[in-house]
Design a protein around this motif. Structure first.
Motif, mmCIF file in Angstrom:
data_model
loop_
_atom_site.group_PDB
_atom_site.id
_atom_site.type_symbol
_atom_site.label_atom_id
_atom_site.label_comp_id
_atom_site.label_asym_id
_atom_site.label_seq_id
_atom_site.Cartn_x
_atom_site.Cartn_y
_atom_site.Cartn_z
ATOM 1 N N LEU A 206 32.988 12.047 75.806
ATOM 2 C CA LEU A 206 32.546 13.090 74.877
ATOM 3 C C LEU A 206 32.802 14.480 75.436
ATOM 4 N N CYS B 103 28.910 19.325 77.607
ATOM 5 C CA CYS B 103 27.994 19.865 76.605
ATOM 6 C C CYS B 103 26.722 20.317 77.295
ATOM 7 N N ASP C 157 29.504 19.237 63.869
ATOM 8 C CA ASP C 157 29.183 19.586 65.264
ATOM 9 C C ASP C 157 30.413 19.372 66.141
ATOM 10 N N ARG C 158 30.403 18.271 66.894
ATOM 11 C CA ARG C 158 31.559 17.994 67.759
ATOM 12 C C ARG C 158 32.206 16.723 67.263
ATOM 13 N N GLU C 159 33.434 16.522 67.630
ATOM 14 C CA GLU C 159 34.034 15.249 67.243
ATOM 15 C C GLU C 159 34.918 14.666 68.328
ATOM 16 N N CYS C 160 35.131 13.318 68.200
ATOM 17 C CA CYS C 160 36.002 12.636 69.144
ATOM 18 C C CYS C 160 36.750 11.561 68.378
ATOM 19 N N ALA D 289 32.072 12.083 64.471
ATOM 20 C CA ALA D 289 31.291 13.278 64.794
ATOM 21 C C ALA D 289 30.069 12.906 65.614
ATOM 22 N N TRP D 290 29.718 13.750 66.559
ATOM 23 C CA TRP D 290 28.486 13.520 67.324
ATOM 24 C C TRP D 290 27.828 14.849 67.606
ATOM 25 N N SER D 291 26.595 14.806 68.103
ATOM 26 C CA SER D 291 25.887 16.070 68.311
ATOM 27 C C SER D 291 25.185 16.051 69.663
#
Ligand SMILES: Nc1ncnc2c1ncn2[C@@H]1O[C@H](COP(=O)(O)OP(=O)(O)OP(=O)(O)O)[C@@H](O)[C@H]1O
Ligand SMILES: [Mg+2]
Lengths: 368, 268, 297
Positions: free
Chosen positions: A266, A269, A306-309, A358-360
């Motif tokens: 990830l 962060c 938010d964020r992505e992978c 997507a993850w946060s």
């Protein structure tokens, strides 16, 4: 979740130890249970939940420590004189008595007139929805009905605390869900402190104001359900309640307000100190957890909030309303579990499909 | 379908078991004075002969006194033992219960001899009391076996529930335990009664000159002339036993039905 | 141990209540069983007297020498053990199929009726039952009358009564429920799915019986064996009534010594030796069972 109605302590458990011979069943239990609270003891089989409940009821003596109910030390107070009543796992309905006789059993020494007692019994039966069942033989009842009789029998004495030892475990799934709702309503209605023993985490989450998670005779975490679910203080608690993915990571720096992480797959962060509920400071190798529903598959054209992978679908389990995926995230050794609600326009993905996810950082939990 | 060997065998076995029981009334109502075939025609005279037989009446009185006392005492002892065996844990429980149950697997002659020796030593007069003491020893294990079943099917949480609802240990026993094991108690009373009524060896050894029913029967078996009367007596005893057993069985079943438990069958 | 040291009322009183509960029957057993057995053992080492002084308090092993030296006693012991073993064998072998039938074939709601039927004859007057076997097997008894009537024989059979065989038959009848019930209980405990599993794994019905049912029923069979074997050794009514002169067993000798010859020390010695024999044979049964169970694993 409702807040605790008022914070007056009803039960105080102070450093309670219990030995069965050489076996150390309770290892220093500390807890304060408030008046009017719906409190649950949750843990795997053999962790000592029943033992703790029975020490509160007075069926088992404690080896050391103290239990106070409504400010009074219960040492040397036998079960029949404690302001508690119990609903047994097997319900313990007296098979040779009728429903009425069962419910009125505890009123034998009550000074009220027979007519008043009969009224109290009728009210208690009405409260649990058994009006009209009074003259039935107790052994001719279904599981759910027995459960209600056991409740009425205990509640009619207006105890300060009602103790319930896995009261729903003998019921089938549908009945269990109905009874869960009814128990919650009943508890709000009578305002009595309920202590529920269960090994079913869902049941505890649904019903309780607060939950004590126990392992091997110790309370591992005592919190309200949401905190317990979102911020478990150990991997063990996290794994016992729901599903949690763990990936390795590193603490890069830690300041008063921020923890800087590098999480495998990830990337870098920042998280808040509250996301490390186990506390303590550590640098180096750590483990980072997140719940399946905090990952979201991004379909064509959807933007990440938010964020992505990126990841590859390794397993699909279709559940009707939900689909569970095991996804191999790029750069992460082991697949992680992800859950998506099935709504129109979101096809179920096939094995081997590559997708954006997507993850946060706000959903991460840090375990040292 | 294959030939039902097992069923045929089982019925033959039942015939074997019941053969003596069926013969008994045949000879009891038989007019002939010898116990042999062919039968000589119907008669009630042997039953009538039972009515004016003072030594028989005395034997019946003795046996009833003994059997009633024994069944009450043995059942009481059995309740204690069964309760201890099924509810409490303590060191030495196994061997203690073992000693109490030992008469069940001891040659009865040896029990009788041992008691005889002791009674003579302590100068306890041989007679009713001696027989009662001996019969209690023999019957108690049977009572325990029956009562154990009754106490075992008692869920411990029932007691705890009653205690939790404000009763004391003693009132819990009275209100919950006793009613629930009552069928077992009645069975135990009846079975001890039947065993005592029929017990011969012990009574023969320690009874001195006291005549009980089996001793009377035994003494009469040597005189061919008295045999038809004994057949009549036997018929009555068999009917009595069957009646008592049926009551015991009925009570047991009703108890099972009343508590809604599963019927696991039979005494012992 | 913190628990027992500080321990409170409920737990501590658990063991205490247990002792309180067990004591009435236990004290009774000690006084009426333990003490008397001990007395018999002591008595067997004392000397027989005559007249007013029945027993002389003088230690001796002469009673054992005499008891073991008497060829009649030795014969009676051997015959008693032989008869008891035969009775046991016959009873258990006859009982097994019916226990199997009740457990596996009879419908559940009929089971207690069958058990009830089987126990009824057992509860009817023992003496009369034994006597009736004499009537059945006797010279002009049921069997002989029937066979004569059918013209199968010309002379009444004599070999069926007043011998060891009659004793065995009568005792096998008397102890039937004692053999059936333990085997039935053991069979009832067998998980029926095990048997299906056995057949599912390709075993034939007979093989399933041999490899699954029989071993699992073994504890019941051993229980039945012991509960039949031990009391039959002590029976003396049956041999006396149906045994004839060569049907006499060791119990008759014990009775003779105590009630007729009034030689208590010798009678006690014979009793003790009998108990030892019974005990040893019972132990052999139990050991054989254990060996058997181990072999199964
Ligand atoms: N009377 C007893 N004597 C000895 N050990 C006991 C006794 N009661 C409970 N234990 C032991 O104490 C431990 C805790 O038992 P307890 O019944 O409290 O577990 P639990 O958390 O309620 O488990 P479950 O979910 O299986 O009911 C277990 O290991 C159990 O074996
Ligand atoms: Mg439990």
């Amino acid at each position: 979740m409702t807040a605790v109605p008022d914070a007056k302590p009803m039960i105080e458990i102070r450093d309670v130890h219990k030995y069965y011979g050489d076996y150390h069943a309770l290892r220093g239990i500390n807890a304060v249970i408030n008046a009017g609270e719906f409190f649950s003891l949750l843990g795997p089989s053999g962790c000592g939940k029943t033992t703790l409940l029975r020490t509160i009821a007075g069926f088992e003596d404690i080896s050391s420590g103290a239990i106070l109910i409504d400010g009074k030390d219960m040492h040397e107070v036998p079960a029949n004189r404690r302001p508690t009543n119990m609903v047994f796992q097997s319900y313990a309905i007296f098979p040779h008595l009728t429903v009425e006789q069962n419910v009125g059993f505890g009123l034998r020494k009550d000074p009220r007139s027979p007519a008043e007692k009969a009224k109290a019994v009728a009210e208690a039966l009405a409260m649990v929805g058994l009006t009209g069942f009074g003259t039935r033989a107790a052994h001719a009842l279904s599981g759910g009905q027995r459960q209600r009789v056991a409740l009425a029998r205990a509640l009619i004495l207006k105890p300060k605390v009602l103790l319930l030892d896995e009261p729903l475990s003998a019921l089938d799934k549908k009945m269990r869900e109905t009874m869960q709702e009814e128990l919650i309503k009943l508890q709000r209605q009578v305002g009595i402190t309920f202590i529920l023993v269960t090994h079913d985490q869902e049941e505890a989450l649904v019903m309780s104001d607060r939950i004590a998670v126990m392992f091997e005779g110790e309370i591992a975490q005592l919190d309200d359900p949401e905190t317990l679910y979102r911020r478990p203080n150990s991997r063990r608690v996290a794994e016992f309640i729901g599903v949690m993915n763990f990936v390795p990571g590193k603490v890069l720096s830690e300041t008063a307000g921020r923890i800087e992480l590098d999480v495998q797959g990830l990337g870098r962060c920042q998280i808040a100190p509250a996301q490390a509920p186990a506390g303590g400071r550590a640098t180096g190798e750590i483990s980072v957890g997140f719940r399946p529903e905090t990952l979201t598959i991004l379909y064509e054209g959807q933007a990440a909030s938010d964020r992505e992978c990126m990841g590859t679908i390794a397993e699909v389990v279709y559940f009707g309303d939900m689909t569970y995926y095991d996804v191999k995230l790029d750069g992460v050794d082991r697949p992680v579990r992800l859950s998506m609600r099935n709504v129109p326009g979101r096809p179920v993905l096939d094995l081997g499909v590559r997708t954006r996810i997507a993850w946060s950082p706000g959903a991460l939990v840090l375990f040292r | 379908m294959k030939f039902p060997w097992l069923r045929v065998y089982s019925w033959l076995y039942l015939v074997f078991l019941f053969a003596p029981v069926f013969l008994l009334p045949l000879f009891a109502f038989n007019a002939g004075t010898v116990i042999a075939f062919p039968l000589q025609g119907f008669s009630l005279k042997w039953f009538a002969a039972l009515l004016d037989n003072e030594s028989l009446h005395e034997a019946v009185r003795n046996s009833l006194t003994i059997a009633i006392t024994v069944s009450v005492v043995s059942t009481t002892l059995g309740i204690f033992a069964a309760r201890a065996a099924t509810r409490y844990d303590f060191r030495g429980k196994g061997p203690m219960i073992g000693l109490i149950m030992l008469p069940l697997v001891m040659p009865e002659v040896i029990l009788a001899v041992a008691l005889l020796v002791v009674f003579l030593q302590i100068a306890l007069p041989l007679g009713m009391l001696a027989i009662i003491l001996g019969h209690i020893l023999v019957c108690t294990p049977f009572c325990i076996a029956i009562l154990n079943g009754a106490f075992l099917s008692l869920d411990k949480s029932l007691e705890e529930a009653a205690y939790d609802l404000g009763e004391t240990r003693i009132s819990t026993f009275r209100l919950i335990i006793l009613p629930l094991v009552m069928p077992g108690i009645i069975s135990s009373l009846l079975i001890a009664f039947i065993i005592s009524l029929d017990e011969f060896i012990m009574a023969f050894f320690v009874g001195g000159t006291t005549v009980t029913l089996p001793i009377y029967i035994f003494s009469q078996l040597r005189f061919p002339a008295g045999l038809p009367v004994i057949m009549a007596l036997g018929t009555i005893l068999v009917c009595l036993s069957i009646l008592l057993l049926s009551i015991a069985e009925y009570v047991r079943r009703r108890g099972v039905a009343r508590t809604g438990a599963k019927d696991t069958g039979g005494f012992l | 141990m913190p628990d027992s040291a500080k321990g409170g009322r409920f737990t501590r009183s658990q063991a205490f209540s247990g002792y309180v509960m067990i004591s009435p029957p236990f004290i009774y057993a000690v006084l009426m069983l333990g003490a008397p057995l001990l007395a018999v053992i002591i008595l067997s080492f004392l000397t027989d007297g005559s007249g007013a002084e029945r027993i002389i308090r003088q230690f001796t092993t002469a009673n054992y020498v005499e008891a073991l030296g008497d060829p009649l006693n030795r014969l009676l012991w051997m015959r008693s053990v032989f008869v008891s073993l035969m009775v046991t064998l016959a009873t258990v072998i006859l009982a097994f199929p019916i226990a199997y039938y009740i457990s596996f074939v009879v419908r559940p709601e009929k089971k207690s009726l069958w058990l009830f039927l089987i126990t009824i004859p057992f509860w009817t007057s023992y003496l009369i039952r034994v006597f009736l076997w004499k009537v059945i097997l006797g010279y002009s008894g049921v069997v002989n009358s029937a066979l004569l009537g059918l013209g199968l024989i010309d002379e009444p059979l004599q070999w069926i009564n007043y011998n060891v065989g009659a004793v065995i038959l009568t005792l096998a009848h008397a102890y039937a429920p004692f053999a059936i019930l333990p085997i039935f209980v053991a069979l009832e405990k067998i998980d029926r799915s095990l048997l299906e599993a056995g057949q599912d794994l390709g075993e034939s019905k007979a093989m399933t019986f041999l490899r699954v049912t029989l071993p699992l029923a073994m504890p019941g069979v051993i229980g039945a064996t012991l509960i039949v074997f031990i009391p039959t050794v002590g029976d003396y009514v049956t041999p006396q009534l149906v045994g004839g002169p060569e049907g006499r067993l060791i119990a008759n000798m014990i009775q003779l010594q105590f009630l007729k010859l009034d030689n208590y020390p010798l009678g006690s010695a014979i009793s003790v030796i009998t108990m030892v024999i019974v005990g040893v044979i019972s132990l052999l049964f139990l050991l054989a069972n254990r060996r058997f169970l181990r072999g199964q694993r």
